[in-house]
Design a protein around this motif. Sequence first.
Motif, PDB file in Angstrom:
ATOM      1  N   GLU A 267       0.830  -1.208   0.000  1.00 31.99           N
ATOM      2  CA  GLU A 267       0.000   0.000   0.000  1.00 31.99           C
ATOM      3  C   GLU A 267       0.857   1.248   0.000  1.00 31.99           C
ATOM      4  OE1 GLU A 267      -2.744  -0.147   3.254  1.00 31.99           O
ATOM      5  OE2 GLU A 267      -3.583  -2.067   2.623  1.00 31.99           O
ATOM      6  N   THR A 271       0.879   4.341  -2.962  1.00 31.14           N
ATOM      7  CA  THR A 271       0.122   5.529  -2.572  1.00 31.14           C
ATOM      8  C   THR A 271       0.944   6.797  -2.785  1.00 31.14           C
ATOM      9  OG1 THR A 271      -1.173   6.561  -0.805  1.00 31.14           O
ATOM     10  CG2 THR A 271       0.873   5.478  -0.160  1.00 31.14           C
ATOM     11  N   THR A 273      -0.246   9.578  -1.099  1.00 26.84           N
ATOM     12  CA  THR A 273      -0.692  10.406   0.022  1.00 26.84           C
ATOM     13  C   THR A 273       0.410  10.499   1.069  1.00 26.84           C
ATOM     14  OG1 THR A 273      -1.682   8.480   1.077  1.00 26.84           O
ATOM     15  CG2 THR A 273      -3.092   9.812  -0.332  1.00 26.84           C
TER      16      THR A 273
END
Length: 335
Positions: A267, A271, A273
């Motif tokens: 993840e 990502t 973010t």
Amino acid sequence: MLKNKKILSAALVASLSLSAIPVFAQSGYFNTYTVYEPMNSSSYNTSMQGMTVDRYNNNIFTAKFNATSETTQLFLTKLSSTESNRTTKLLKNSTTGSTSSDLGHANDLAVVADAGDTTVDLYVAPMEDGIKYANKIVKLAVNTSTGTYNVNKSYVLNYGGENLSISGITYSVGYKKFIVKSGKRFFIGTFNDATGKFDYEATFKLNHTRAVIDGSTVDTTDYIQQGISYYEGNLYVPMAKPDANGNASNVSVVTTYSLNLSETIDEQKNTTTEPFSKVLYTNNDLSFRVTSSAYSLFEIEAVDFDNGTMYFNTNRSDGTQQDMIATFNDYNTSK
């Protein structure tokens, strides 16, 4: 005296191992304990700190801190089902010949070993205390036969341009990854001997405002953070409830969080973010708490496992030092 023992007999799939074999773990609420090994000799430092279990060689390592001298004692306890066969010895620094070392607060420990090893790697989280190893992670080579150790290497975790103070560390044997904690931030990764750094691959944090303990939601934001342990897909997080002055009280909890390391790393890779966007929430059906009426201080410092049994070490006082290693009654991950 401990109150309100409640055991829920259920089994659930706690995690998937690397070979995709399901691991089943017991669920429930647990709040009674049995003393496994007293750690209150007058020759011992008075502040219990980190603990880790070498489950391949049936050893428990613990640390006790002297706040006045800012030095640490390390201990080796031999696991045995027979009480008379349990032995605890104070380890000695082979370089200085002393049983006390500048290892800072030694707030948490992690061990890496194979079956039959007489020399194992013991990682120490000093926090910002001490002189030589403040804001570092120390790797010791411990000879369990001679009861000695020496510093093998030290590492830094650099994040945001600064070397972080490390208060928690645990090792996953299956994934061959470490999890380390600084404040309330967690990092998954490995140690790099060439650079002397901890190379992290993923980061996460925990939700403390909605911790589920015995089926009730508790805000543990202000609880005193201790060490961490990762075992069979769960992250175990001991904490002490503060008293009116902000010090540890007679209440300690262990909350648990499901954590798949490989998924979390994947993840993170995928990502864009900010790094701490991943938040873990407590398991609703697995928690631990001790509210002691016998002791004015009951501060669980660390937890770890051997054959599914969870061991914990505790600062415990009724006016005199009664520190110990203990086990929670009726809890075993293989049930």
